[in-house]
Motif scaffolding. Sequence first.
Motif, PDB file in Angstrom:
ATOM      1  N   ASP A  14     -21.628  63.494  56.805  1.00  0.00           N
ATOM      2  CA  ASP A  14     -21.150  64.647  57.578  1.00  0.00           C
ATOM      3  C   ASP A  14     -19.839  64.378  58.321  1.00  0.00           C
ATOM      4  N   ASN A  15     -19.098  63.332  57.889  1.00  0.00           N
ATOM      5  CA  ASN A  15     -17.805  63.061  58.546  1.00  0.00           C
ATOM      6  C   ASN A  15     -16.703  63.951  57.979  1.00  0.00           C
ATOM      7  N   TYR A  16     -15.763  64.292  58.852  1.00  0.00           N
ATOM      8  CA  TYR A  16     -14.504  64.879  58.405  1.00  0.00           C
ATOM      9  C   TYR A  16     -13.368  63.930  58.754  1.00  0.00           C
ATOM     10  N   THR A  54      -9.308  57.180  66.538  1.00  0.00           N
ATOM     11  CA  THR A  54      -9.768  57.580  67.875  1.00  0.00           C
ATOM     12  C   THR A  54     -10.669  56.545  68.541  1.00  0.00           C
ATOM     13  N   HIS A  55     -11.464  55.811  67.733  1.00  0.00           N
ATOM     14  CA  HIS A  55     -12.351  54.787  68.303  1.00  0.00           C
ATOM     15  C   HIS A  55     -12.818  53.847  67.206  1.00  0.00           C
ATOM     16  N   HIS A  56     -13.514  52.799  67.595  1.00  0.00           N
ATOM     17  CA  HIS A  56     -13.702  51.658  66.694  1.00  0.00           C
ATOM     18  C   HIS A  56     -14.861  51.785  65.714  1.00  0.00           C
ATOM     19  N   ALA A  58     -17.294  52.259  62.602  1.00  0.00           N
ATOM     20  CA  ALA A  58     -16.954  52.028  61.194  1.00  0.00           C
ATOM     21  C   ALA A  58     -16.706  53.328  60.437  1.00  0.00           C
ATOM     22  N   ASP A  59     -17.421  54.391  60.777  1.00  0.00           N
ATOM     23  CA  ASP A  59     -17.221  55.654  60.055  1.00  0.00           C
ATOM     24  C   ASP A  59     -15.879  56.314  60.411  1.00  0.00           C
ATOM     25  N   HIS A  60     -15.111  55.670  61.293  1.00  0.00           N
ATOM     26  CA  HIS A  60     -13.786  56.176  61.663  1.00  0.00           C
ATOM     27  C   HIS A  60     -12.654  55.229  61.261  1.00  0.00           C
ATOM     28  N   VAL A  61     -12.956  53.937  61.149  1.00  0.00           N
ATOM     29  CA  VAL A  61     -11.893  52.964  60.845  1.00  0.00           C
ATOM     30  C   VAL A  61     -12.187  52.119  59.603  1.00  0.00           C
ATOM     31  N   GLY A 133     -12.185  62.880  67.774  1.00  0.00           N
ATOM     32  CA  GLY A 133     -13.168  61.930  67.250  1.00  0.00           C
ATOM     33  C   GLY A 133     -14.593  62.347  67.537  1.00  0.00           C
ATOM     34  N   ASP A 134     -15.341  61.469  68.198  1.00  0.00           N
ATOM     35  CA  ASP A 134     -16.749  61.734  68.508  1.00  0.00           C
ATOM     36  C   ASP A 134     -16.959  62.027  69.989  1.00  0.00           C
ATOM     37  N   THR A 135     -15.929  62.561  70.661  1.00  0.00           N
ATOM     38  CA  THR A 135     -16.100  62.884  72.080  1.00  0.00           C
ATOM     39  C   THR A 135     -16.628  64.305  72.232  1.00  0.00           C
ATOM     40  N   ALA A 171     -14.878  65.095  64.447  1.00  0.00           N
ATOM     41  CA  ALA A 171     -15.007  64.213  63.283  1.00  0.00           C
ATOM     42  C   ALA A 171     -16.310  64.370  62.502  1.00  0.00           C
ATOM     43  N   HIS A 172     -17.172  65.283  62.921  1.00  0.00           N
ATOM     44  CA  HIS A 172     -18.449  65.456  62.199  1.00  0.00           C
ATOM     45  C   HIS A 172     -18.819  66.925  62.083  1.00  0.00           C
ATOM     46  N   GLU A 173     -19.561  67.245  61.014  1.00  0.00           N
ATOM     47  CA  GLU A 173     -20.144  68.578  60.855  1.00  0.00           C
ATOM     48  C   GLU A 173     -21.571  68.521  61.416  1.00  0.00           C
TER      49      GLU A 173
END
Length: 263
Positions: A14-16, A54-56, A58-61, A133-135, A171-173
């Motif tokens: 569900d990541n964008y 945006t942050h560390h 794994a699903d972002h970097v 991101g995930d905020t 960053a997520h649906e």
Amino acid sequence: MAAISVHPISAFQDNYLWIIQNGSHAAIVDPGDATPVIEYLGTNDLQLSAIICTHHHADHVGGVEHLLDVLNLRGKIPVFGPASERIPARTKALSEGDRIAVPGIGLTFDILDVPGHTAGHIAYFGHGMLFCGDTLFACGCGRLFEGTAAQMTASLTKLKHLPPETKVYCAHEYTMANIKFAEAVEPDNGDLKLRKAFCAAKRHRNLPTVPSTIHLELATNPFLRWDQPAVQAAASLRLKRDIGSNPAPALVFGAIREWKNTF
Ligand code: ZN
Ligand code: FE
């Protein structure tokens, strides 16, 4: 500016990953996976000019180094990321007050510190766009993995004060699940009912429900609405005590966030 477009690239469950294009150049936000980004760049004949994190998590970097290696861009394009977190191959360490110029796409972003989900989480704001991101999620917010309710409340307060028309690229649906929870918090919120119908129609056609706007989040997102009597009443019930008519934002937010964790 007219040439700018922003597209979601789906990854994992569900990541964008957001790709910002201008002509033949593109920047990618939070590339947790390199493969769909490389495919998109190839299909659309785009040249990658920057990586923005945006942050560390794994699903972002997780795709940063693979992107640099496969595209032979190591040392040739900037990798933007939060100063206080470990970001693979980061070349520009950012914190609040910084302003970045993103090469290729010709955009500038201001950096906001938004700790809570992680301790060093940052957001990028500029040209009416927020990459958070995930905020802040559509009708929700990130879990407090490394921060406190007070920190997240302060972070979300910064986002609440951005111009209402700002587009929120999260960053997520997670939207439909978030709306279900928001309805439990505020069953009488009419804007929420409209949002549910609108977003359900999008999901039925397998379309993203994001970006949203700060305006829509202010009207429907329980994690921004600690000043609303209905949200305060819900927090009071969860805490099993009267929290009065003027409770601290972090108290209300914290109670609602904990409820969501087990919803
Ligand atoms: Zn995360
Ligand atoms: Fe994430």
